[in-house]
Every structure is written in C-alpha cells, then in structure tokens.
Scaffold this active site. Structure first.
Site, PDB file in Angstrom:
ATOM      1  CB  SER A   9       5.633  -7.021  -0.185  1.00  0.00           C
ATOM      2  OG  SER A   9       5.536  -6.267   1.014  1.00  0.00           O
ATOM      3  CG  HIS A  34       7.047  -3.965  -2.965  1.00  0.00           C
ATOM      4  ND1 HIS A  34       6.925  -3.009  -3.950  1.00  0.00           N
ATOM      5  CD2 HIS A  34       6.048  -3.706  -2.075  1.00  0.00           C
ATOM      6  CE1 HIS A  34       5.903  -2.206  -3.679  1.00  0.00           C
ATOM      7  NE2 HIS A  34       5.355  -2.606  -2.531  1.00  0.00           N
ATOM      8  CG  ASP A  36       4.932  -2.508   1.109  1.00  0.00           C
ATOM      9  OD1 ASP A  36       4.635  -1.756   0.167  1.00  0.00           O
ATOM     10  OD2 ASP A  36       4.769  -3.739   1.081  1.00  0.00           O
ATOM     11  CG  MET A  38       3.026   1.083   5.419  1.00  0.00           C
ATOM     12  SD  MET A  38       1.790  -0.124   5.865  1.00  0.00           S
ATOM     13  CE  MET A  38       1.902  -1.256   4.475  1.00  0.00           C
ATOM     14  CG  HIS A  67       4.559   1.179  -2.034  1.00  0.00           C
ATOM     15  ND1 HIS A  67       3.568   0.227  -1.869  1.00  0.00           N
ATOM     16  CD2 HIS A  67       3.899   2.363  -2.197  1.00  0.00           C
ATOM     17  CE1 HIS A  67       2.384   0.813  -1.911  1.00  0.00           C
ATOM     18  NE2 HIS A  67       2.557   2.113  -2.088  1.00  0.00           N
ATOM     19  CG  MET A  69       1.981   3.205   1.100  1.00  0.00           C
ATOM     20  SD  MET A  69       1.605   1.492   1.542  1.00  0.00           S
ATOM     21  CE  MET A  69       3.257   0.810   1.562  1.00  0.00           C
ATOM     22  CG  MET A 138      -1.944   1.065  -4.145  1.00  0.00           C
ATOM     23  SD  MET A 138      -0.540   0.053  -3.672  1.00  0.00           S
ATOM     24  CE  MET A 138      -1.247  -0.952  -2.354  1.00  0.00           C
ATOM     25  CG  ASP A 180       1.636  -3.400  -3.590  1.00  0.00           C
ATOM     26  OD1 ASP A 180       1.426  -4.471  -2.998  1.00  0.00           O
ATOM     27  OD2 ASP A 180       2.256  -2.438  -3.084  1.00  0.00           O
ATOM     28  CB  SER A 203       0.249 -12.660   2.609  1.00  0.00           C
ATOM     29  OG  SER A 203      -0.621 -12.232   1.588  1.00  0.00           O
TER      30      SER A 203
HETATM   31  C1  DX5 Z   1      -0.036  -2.749   1.074  1.00  0.00           C
HETATM   32  C2  DX5 Z   1       1.373  -2.946   0.578  1.00  0.00           C
HETATM   33  C3  DX5 Z   1       1.604  -4.227  -0.167  1.00  0.00           C
HETATM   34  C4  DX5 Z   1       1.403  -5.451   0.630  1.00  0.00           C
HETATM   35  C5  DX5 Z   1       1.078  -6.572  -0.293  1.00  0.00           C
HETATM   36  O1  DX5 Z   1      -0.181  -1.462   1.529  1.00  0.00           O
HETATM   37  O2  DX5 Z   1       1.729  -1.900  -0.307  1.00  0.00           O
HETATM   38  O3  DX5 Z   1       2.887  -4.241  -0.777  1.00  0.00           O
HETATM   39  O4  DX5 Z   1       2.506  -5.799   1.399  1.00  0.00           O
HETATM   40  O5  DX5 Z   1       0.786  -7.670   0.491  1.00  0.00           O
HETATM   41  P1  DX5 Z   1      -0.076  -8.885  -0.024  1.00  0.00           P
HETATM   42  O6  DX5 Z   1       0.643  -9.479  -1.199  1.00  0.00           O
HETATM   43  O7  DX5 Z   1      -0.120  -9.775   1.155  1.00  0.00           O
HETATM   44  O8  DX5 Z   1      -1.420  -8.346  -0.414  1.00  0.00           O
HETATM   45 ZN    ZN Z   2       3.601  -2.000  -1.567  1.00  0.00          ZN
END
Ligand code: DX5
Ligand code: ZN
Length: 225
Positions: A9, A34, A36, A38, A67, A69, A138, A180, A203
C-alpha cells in the site's frame, strides 16, 4: 496450489517520490500496487485522487488495486477507471445501490470487489458473488496505515474462504480473497492459513529501508503454509 500475491500500500510510501516508490516496490517483488483512496467523509483521512493515480500509472507494471474509502462511490469509480485502475473495490455501506456500483466497475473494464469492515457482516456478499472478482476483508478499521491486526479477522477469513470455495465449486470461477491492515512478516502465514491469497502491507514494507528483504521474508513465511 494457491498463488499468493503481495500488494504494497503506497499510503506508507514517500509521497514526494511516489513514482520512484512504485518502481522500487515492484522491483522488490510486489504483485499489485494497492492505492488507498480516502475522502475525509467515509473515513477520517484524506489521500489521493484520480489525478495521482494517473500520474503513478506509468510506473506500475503490475495491476493497480484501487481501494475506495469514499462516499458516494459511483462518480469516482468512473474517474479511477479512466485513471488506470485495474481493480476497484469499495465499501458496501458507502453505496446506495451496491449491485449498480459493481456493474459500473465491470462496465468500465476493471475487476470489481467489495470491502468488508471488521464489523460488516459477510452476508452482504451473498447476492452479488457473480459480480465479484475480489473480496477485501479489512483487518483494521479503515482510515490509517500502521494499525494493529484485529485477531478476530482470522475467523472471518475462514468463513469467507468457505463461501468462496463453495461458489467456485458451483460456478468454476475463483474470487480472490484479499486482507488489508496490520499485515507483517510475523502474521502473514496465519492470514494465508485462514484462507487469504492476497495481502496488503503498507507500513511493514515502506517503513523498512530494504523492500525486497521484507517481501522475500513474507514469501518465505507463505511458503511454509
Ligand atoms: C487502511 C488502508 C490500508 C493501510 C494498510 O485504511 O486501507 O491499506 O494502508 O496499512 P498497514 O499495512 O500499515 O496496516
Ligand atoms: Zn487499503
């Protein structure tokens, strides 16, 4: 034999150098990127729009896994399909008409998936399996990288695995099962053993200097499953 895919990600990447980061993580063995999205509305954080997706697309020689959100989802589905998304997933709570949103993704030529939050019931999948290429579970509440894996997710992965296996036996069609949130080298094998085949890790990969070392270590763990 299950083919496992690792999906870094880029939420945890260095955003000032996103193109380079995408190239680096692919050179290190990433199977998907990936992405993300938001909106500070469906989740309390704000990240990347379609413009950024289009900008990193030329660096992505593997599929881009978007993804969403965001709420509402339909307009952004079209925008991300145009921006180069290969897979688009969204949260059913954020769409008023889930079947229609899934159709929009398919009509745009992308693979479609639903994302289930930790508290979302698996029953939302039952009436739309024919439309799905992927289910994303999730294992944290969406909104931030770097959170801890919610252990109860393992049970949910087993439950969705059984549902997808039953569907595959009937239809001959395999739906990917992605997880995820909070995935690290030390828990990826347990997530795979529960039935996941695609692993998002932000991370765990980007907070280390050597991405290949982390991805190789994850693959060694997966080889033990
Ligand atoms: C959270 C995201 C994840 C996130 C995962 O809302 O959808 O994709 O970046 O990060 P880590 O691997 O650090 O939990
Ligand atoms: Zn994600």
């Amino acid at each position: 034999m299950t083919t496992y895919r690792i999906a870094p990600s880029i939420l945890s990447a260095d955003c000032a150098r996103l193109g380079e980061e995408v190239s680096a993580v692919i050179a290190a063995g990433a199977d998907l990127i990936h992405f993300d999205v938001m909106d500070n509305h469906y989740v309390p954080n704000l990240t990347f729009g379609p413009m950024v997706c289009a900008a990193v697309k030329p660096y992505a020689s593997v599929p881009v896994d978007v993804h969403l959100m965001v709420e509402p989802v339909d307009d952004l589905i079209q925008a991300f399909a145009k921006a180069g998304a290969d897979i688009i997933t969204f949260h059913p709570e954020a769409s008023r008409h889930v079947d229609r949103s899934l159709s929009l993704i398919k009509d745009a030529g992308c693979q479609a998936g639903l994302v289930l939050n930790p508290a979302t019931s698996v029953s939302v999948l039952e009436n739309v399996l024919d439309r799905l290429d992927m289910v994303l579970l999730m294992s944290v509440n969406p909104g931030f990288g770097g959170q801890s894996f919610i252990a109860h997710t393992l049970e949910k992965i087993r439950c969705v695995r059984a549902l997808l296996d039953e569907y595959e036996a009937k239809s001959g069609r395999r739906i990917a099962l992605e997880v995820d949130g909070g995935i690290k080298t030390d828990n990826i094998a347990a997530v795979a053993a529960a039935g996941a085949d695609t692993f998002v890790a932000g991370s765990a990969i980007f907070n280390q200097p050597d991405y290949k070392a982390v991805i190789d270590a994850m693959r060694r763990e997966l080889a033990k499953v």
